[in-house]
Write an enzyme that holds these catalytic residues in place. Structure first.
Site, mmCIF file in Angstrom:
data_model
loop_
_atom_site.group_PDB
_atom_site.id
_atom_site.type_symbol
_atom_site.label_atom_id
_atom_site.label_comp_id
_atom_site.label_asym_id
_atom_site.label_seq_id
_atom_site.Cartn_x
_atom_site.Cartn_y
_atom_site.Cartn_z
ATOM 1 N N ILE A 18 0.800 -1.137 0.172
ATOM 2 C CA ILE A 18 -0.208 0.096 0.153
ATOM 3 C C ILE A 18 0.672 1.379 0.093
ATOM 4 O O ILE A 18 0.874 2.031 -1.038
ATOM 5 C CB ILE A 18 -0.831 0.042 1.216
ATOM 6 C CG1 ILE A 18 -2.114 -0.906 1.068
ATOM 7 C CG2 ILE A 18 -1.616 1.331 1.229
ATOM 8 C CD1 ILE A 18 -2.779 -1.128 2.347
ATOM 9 N N GLU A 20 5.048 2.894 1.645
ATOM 10 C CA GLU A 20 6.246 2.564 2.316
ATOM 11 C C GLU A 20 6.786 3.934 2.870
ATOM 12 O O GLU A 20 6.664 5.260 1.918
ATOM 13 C CB GLU A 20 7.260 1.964 1.534
ATOM 14 C CG GLU A 20 8.496 1.724 2.088
ATOM 15 C CD GLU A 20 9.508 0.632 1.435
ATOM 16 O OE1 GLU A 20 10.435 0.550 1.741
ATOM 17 O OE2 GLU A 20 8.917 0.183 0.179
ATOM 18 N N GLY A 24 8.566 2.422 7.963
ATOM 19 C CA GLY A 24 8.261 0.933 7.647
ATOM 20 C C GLY A 24 7.360 1.015 6.348
ATOM 21 O O GLY A 24 7.395 1.827 5.530
ATOM 22 N N VAL A 26 3.647 -0.328 4.654
ATOM 23 C CA VAL A 26 2.001 -0.761 5.151
ATOM 24 C C VAL A 26 1.734 -1.829 3.811
ATOM 25 O O VAL A 26 2.005 -1.310 2.580
ATOM 26 C CB VAL A 26 1.104 0.333 5.072
ATOM 27 C CG1 VAL A 26 -0.282 -0.209 5.490
ATOM 28 C CG2 VAL A 26 1.428 1.388 6.204
ATOM 29 N N ASP A 136 1.358 14.318 14.460
ATOM 30 C CA ASP A 136 2.091 14.381 13.007
ATOM 31 C C ASP A 136 0.796 14.378 12.181
ATOM 32 O O ASP A 136 0.699 13.505 11.235
ATOM 33 C CB ASP A 136 2.898 13.063 12.876
ATOM 34 C CG ASP A 136 3.335 13.138 11.433
ATOM 35 O OD1 ASP A 136 3.957 14.367 11.021
ATOM 36 O OD2 ASP A 136 3.732 12.177 10.809
#
Length: 580
Positions: A18, A20, A24, A26, A136
């Site tokens: 999905i 990056e 990390g 997803v 965030d």
């Protein structure tokens, strides 16, 4: 990091990537036991090797899992893979993020954004009450989910930078002077390493709102230090300076939410959400003043921002201004604040001069004149502050109740004419007064009503012509309501006098009696022609309770030639025979 077909923990099969990021990646995954799809987030190996980073990842799981809210993404599971890398399992959202929406479709309308931001504020309020800050917030972290049948909800994702405010020094994830986040959306206190509280998230969400409305953040740029410096020292531009169709209250709301000092912002997300839930149609908002345009010259804590809080929008005022409920912060006294911002479609110098002159003229002590408490300028904004008078405008009363029968009309006309006489003695006029700026309140003296005016009138023809909108001047339409209440001599270039006021008072009296204007047309030339013909219908045809003498007096006040009208307000009042 992961390949399609990989299975984590014997339960989650990777279907497709999905997204990056630096921390990390997803993936879309399938829960093998249930068969449904989820989102799986796993830390990068180099990031997961750092104890602080692993702790931050675990913090996201714990923080988000305890926040059960329809506008926060749900966390299903947290574990380590065979190599010891942390991964997080959460609900899969099938819609675009607000970042994708902005890229694909451009800016949102105010109405579209209101539907999104109000519940997002509710979700963040819950998080803050649980002691969790997001830290965030940005368009990429607000993602849509479509349930089918047109139902859509937006959810906050990525609490990976979440801070639990109750955490001790031993569990704090960042040092006192370490910043984690996205600088374009960060609050000034985050950028300096100062302690952050929920108002830092509020600032970040305000930046998101600013960008979704204007297409850019308040402080754009490619150089990080320049962006940081701007957040710390530069006032944000008014959203309306980038998108002129935005209503004035949007500037007001974001001016406070983007204040440098946390104490000058809304005290919590709920308050910000209520403020941005404002709409001209609904008569809100609850906002705190800064200015309507040119936010850059306002210093939070001083002037309009430092003195008054604003409540709901009451309605329109003269010259394109807007009127809000307000409160004097120190005194707790309710006020009405009328604000006018610079507009490209008018002669600003003329508008500004007329606005402030009208304010000065209202320094008259009379129960039917709303006295000005304060007025001033801040950059491209002029404002005046009066006592707040609860009650509807005359326009709203006529729309709700229709024509006024004589027993109700007579005392209100008496009050209006008495106020006009006082203004005339002080050298003021009310030519061009409209029902929008006349209020009907409960009388403090008895069980009746009190009519009150909140604006003075026009003196000179050039004042009127210089402050008209272009559409009105060109004759393509009537964009200025007041011209329907202005005596024809002003429309032909002559100055106003007391007889011009008689005409305005006649128009208002006619409209109060009949709920119709004596003269109306689709363009200024046609309106002027109707006024010069001077043959409005007899008001008794629409208001049978009107005495013959009162009807005749109103029609005499509406004659096209000033010399054919009453020479004074007293003469008009006597002819109305208000005691009959």
């Amino acid at each position: 990091m992961l390949a399609i077909g990989d299975v984590l923990d014997g339960r989650y099969e990777v279907i497709a990537p999905i997204a990056e990021g630096g921390m990390g990646a997803v993936y879309r995954a399938r829960r093998l036991m249930l068969g449904d799809e989820v989102a799986l987030k796993i830390m990068r190996p180099d990031f997961g090797a750092e104890p602080a980073a692993r702790e931050r990842f675990l913090r996201e799981s714990r923080a988000c899992a305890q926040l059960r809210h329809p506008n926060i993404v749900s966390i299903f599971d947290f574990n380590l893979d065979d190599a010891g890398h942390p991964f997080l399992v959460m609900e899969l959202l099938n819609g675009p993020s607000l970042r994708q929406h902005l890229a694909d479709r451009g800016t949102l309308t105010v109405g579209e954004l209101q539907e999104i931001i109000a519940p997002i504020c509710g979700a963040l309020q819950l998080a803050h009450e649980r002691g969790v800050l997001h830290r965030d917030l940005k368009p990429a972290n607000i993602v849509a989910h479509d349930f089918g049948g047109g139902a859509r909800v937006h959810k906050i994702v990525d609490f990976g930078l979440a801070s639990v405010r109750e955490s001790t020094d031993a569990t704090r994830l960042t040092g006192d002077h370490q910043f984690i986040g996205t600088i374009a959306y960060a609050a000034p206190e985050q950028l300096t390493g100062a302690p952050a509280d929920p108002r830092a998230d509020l600032y970040s969400l305000a930046v998101v709102v600013f960008e979704l409305l204007t297409g850019r953040v308040p402080f754009p740029g490619d150089e990080p230090m320049a962006i940081v410096t701007a957040h710390l020292t530069m006032p944000p531009p008014a959203p309306s300076s980038l998108r002129p169709d935005l209503p004035a209250w949007v500037d007001l709301v974001l001016a406070r939410a983007l204040a440098k000092r946390p104490d000058d912002r809304y005290h919590d997300m709920e308050a910000f959400g209520r403020a941005f839930a404002a709409s001209e149609a609904s008569g809100r908002p609850t906002v705190s003043a800064s200015r309507v345009s040119g936010i850059a010259t306002v210093i939070p804590g001083t002037g309009l921002l430092g003195t008054y809080d604003l409540g709901r929008r009451i309605g329109p005022g003269r010259l394109g201004s807007e009127v809000f409920e307000g409160t004097h912060r120190a005194l707790g006294h309710p006020v009405a604040i009328r604000m006018l911002r610079r507009g490209a479609e008018r002669n600003w110098d003329a508008v500004r001069a007329r606005f402030l002159r009208e304010a000065k003229t209202l320094q008259v002590a009379h129960p039917s004149i709303i006295q000005v408490r304060d007025y001033g300028e801040e950059g491209d904004l002029v404002y005046l502050v009066t006592d707040f008078i609860p009650g509807a405008s005359l326009r709203e009363r006529l729309q709700a109740d229709g024509a006024m029968p004589w027993p109700r009309l007579a005392p209100l006309l008496a009050q209006l004419l008495d106020a006009a006489r006082v203004l005339h003695r002080r050298g003021g006029l009310m030519c061009g007064l409209t029902p929008d700026i006349v209020r009907i309140a409960a009388s403090e003296e008895d069980d009746g009503e009190r009519l009150m005016i909140s604006s003075a009138g026009i003196w000179h023809a050039e004042d009127l012509l210089a402050t008209m909108r272009e559409q009105t001047v060109r004759g393509s339409g009537i964009a200025d309501v007041e011209v329907r209440y202005v005596a024809p001599e002003l429309l032909t270039g002559k100055d106003a006098d007391v007889r011009s006021d008689i005409f305005t008072l006649g128009v208002i009296a006619y409209e109060m009696a009949t709920a119709n204007l004596p003269y109306d047309a689709a363009s200024l030339p046609a309106l002027l022609g109707a006024m010069l013909r001077g043959m409005p219908p007899d008001p008794r045809e629409m208001q049978p309770t009107l005495p013959e003498s009162a009807a005749a007096a109103i029609l005499e006040a509406l004659r096209p030639e000033p010399s054919d009208r009453f020479e004074s307000v007293r003469a008009f009042k006597d002819a109305l025979d208000l005691d009959s």
